[in-house]
Design an enzyme around this catalytic site. Structure first.
Site: not given
Ligand code: GDG
Length: 487
Positions: A153, A355
């Protein structure tokens, strides 16, 4: 009988309806195929021999228990203080504690042993993320010949960053024992192939397939996405209570797990530059949601303090009694509220310094009202930027460029906003997480049989790995295994 699915991920959903795109997609795939979801037991405790049953209806959920020391050394240690920083170009943050290396190897070895007791010969095994790089190699040592896929990821590391590992050449060996390695972007695939090019045992076959000893592994990109329909619907729920008073008319939003890879200090500094250059406007704020993450690691505690400091400085400098330019929420917000907040924002700032993909970029686009959409400002260093080229792409290190992008987003004509939204939404729809899971699993099922179960190459290859193959394979019920007295 169609193959069952065995998913391995660090997090395992515990009880209730699954939330979050990835969890929903994997839950659906497991319901369709039947099988097992294996993940870290939510509570630490003494090591156990077998996996713990965590219940489940359409499929089984099994947990592997980590001791307190393993949580420190394996999870917070090797996974999040070595592999995470080195994959995000922060080798300066890598902690070379020997206990971490030992715990990582041991936890993966033990998990492989526990898995060998529950998997059937035809199961498709799908391993997720950097917590489990060596898992296929450990399973092969035990004689497991199933098709095993891996999805990373996070960004695939640079060769030079891999040099901080205690045994850099071992890394290629970890990956080589999968049948399919899925990465987020074409750039990740290029980096992975470059690593194999520098590995003497690896032979490059056509189309991104590597031959490593007797085994072949395909390296492919599978850009992950979100559950588009579900997110769009959640966003239509309307503005959440959070926004009902005191936020001015318009806001720019950021939503990130509080992590140094997400580029939050540079985002706050860029917002300060925007205020300096284009003038403070009490009708506009930056709303930043950043729930705490991995607080057991020092670098994460430090960045929290840094952000609180910058937000305080900017608000002190530009704020009014009735208005704070930066609203920083250091706590998790319910998913529906996040979706509603994204919909209401005139622009979204994704300024990651590195990222894998960045799902927030896709969620923001999916949340928009098509007739009056906001603008996505997206770091070129996020995997999402490879295909979402109609977002306003920025270098997150350049405060002026980001400040100008904020201004441009907030003054962009409707026709341009609509055109950019449509182009970005096409990418979001094309990478829906349900299709993503299907594409990966179809490709995995089509991989040639691993270490063909009949004949010599299997045993030669397994011996080379140092596993006691025949005994273990007999125990696991493999048809060609030589029965032993213990079996
Ligand atoms: C890894 C990789 C890759 C955030 N704050 C809250 C909340 N979130 C949710 C967002 C989003 C998720 O968390 C974060 O996803 P990301 O993709 O931005 O980042 P990582 O957590 O680092 O994920 C990344 C991912 O895996 C998938 O393969 O894209 O690059 O690092 O869904 O909305 N959700 C809630 N409350 C919050 O305060 N409910």
């Amino acid at each position: 009988m169609p193959a069952r699915l065995v998913v391995v991920s660090n997090r395992i959903p515990t009880g209730g309806a699954p939330s979050g795109g990835l969890v929903v997609a994997l839950d659906e795939a497991l319901r369709e195929k039947g099988g097992i979801w294996i993940g870290a037991h939510p509570e630490t405790g003494p090591e156990e021999e077998a996996l713990t049953d965590l219940g489940g209806d359409a499929y089984r959920r099994l947990g592997f228990r980590l001791s307190e020391a393993d949580r420190e050394n394996y999870y917070l240690g090797f996974a999040n203080s070595v592999l995470w920083p080195l994959s995000h170009h922060r080798t300066d943050l890598v902690d070379t504690n020997r206990a971490f290396t030992e715990a990582y190897a041991r936890v993966n070895r033990r998990l492989a042993q526990q898995m060998a007791e529950v998997i059937a010969p035809d199961d498709l095994i799908w391993v997720h993320d950097y917590h489990f790089f060596p898992l296929a190699q450990e399973l092969r040592k035990l004689g497991v010949t199933n098709r095993i896929g891996f999805f990373l990821h996070i960004p695939f590391p640079n060769i030079t960053d891999l040099a901080v590992l205690p045994d850099p050449p071992a890394f290629a060996g970890w990956l080589a024992h999968y049948d399919l390695v899925g990465l987020q972007t074409r750039a990740d695939v290029a980096r992975c192939l470059e690593m194999f090019r520098a590995t003497p045992q690896a032979e490059h076959l056509r189309g991104g397939t590597i031959k490593f000893g007797a085994h072949e592994v395909a390296i492919r990109s599978f850009p992950i996405g979100i559950s588009v329909e579900a997110f769009t619907q959640a966003a239509q729920g309307g503005a959440p209570a959070l926004m009902q008073d005191g936020c001015g008319d318009a806001y720019v939003i950021g939503v990130d797990r509080l992590d140094y890879s997400k580029g939050l200090p540079n985002r706050f500094r860029a917002y300060e530059r925007y205020l300096e250059r284009f003038g403070p406007d009490p009708r506009i704020s930056l709303v930043q949601i950043a729930p705490p993450s991995r607080e057991g690691v020092k670098a994460y505690r430090e960045i929290t303090h840094e952000l609180e400091h910058i937000a305080g400085q900017v608000n002190g400098r530009f704020g009014e009694v009735h208005w704070a330019p930066i609203r920083f929420l250091h706590r998790p917000v319910p998913r529906d509220e996040v979706a509603g907040l994204l919909r209401g924002a005139r622009a979204c700032l994704v300024t990651a310094l590195a990222d894998g993909m960045n799902l927030v970029a896709k969620e923001y686009v999916a949340a928009q009202a098509p007739e009056d959409p906001g603008v996505l400002i997206l770091s070129r260093f996020a995997g999402a930027a490879e295909d979402m080229t109609e977002a306003l792409l920025v270098n997150p290190h350049d405060c002026d460029e980001v400040a100008e992008a904020i201004h441009r987003a907030l003054t962009m004509p409707l026709s341009e906003r609509r055109a950019r939204y449509r182009a970005c939404m096409d990418v979001v729809e094309a990478t829906d997480v349900g299709d993503w899971a299907r594409r990966f699993l179809d490709r995995l099922a089509a991989c040639p049989p691993t270490l063909s179960v009949a004949g010599k190459p299997v045993d030669v290859a397994l011996r080379a790995l140092g596993g006691d193959s025949s005994q273990n394979r007999a125990r696991a019920g493999y048809p060609d295994a030589v029965p032993t007295e213990e079996a």
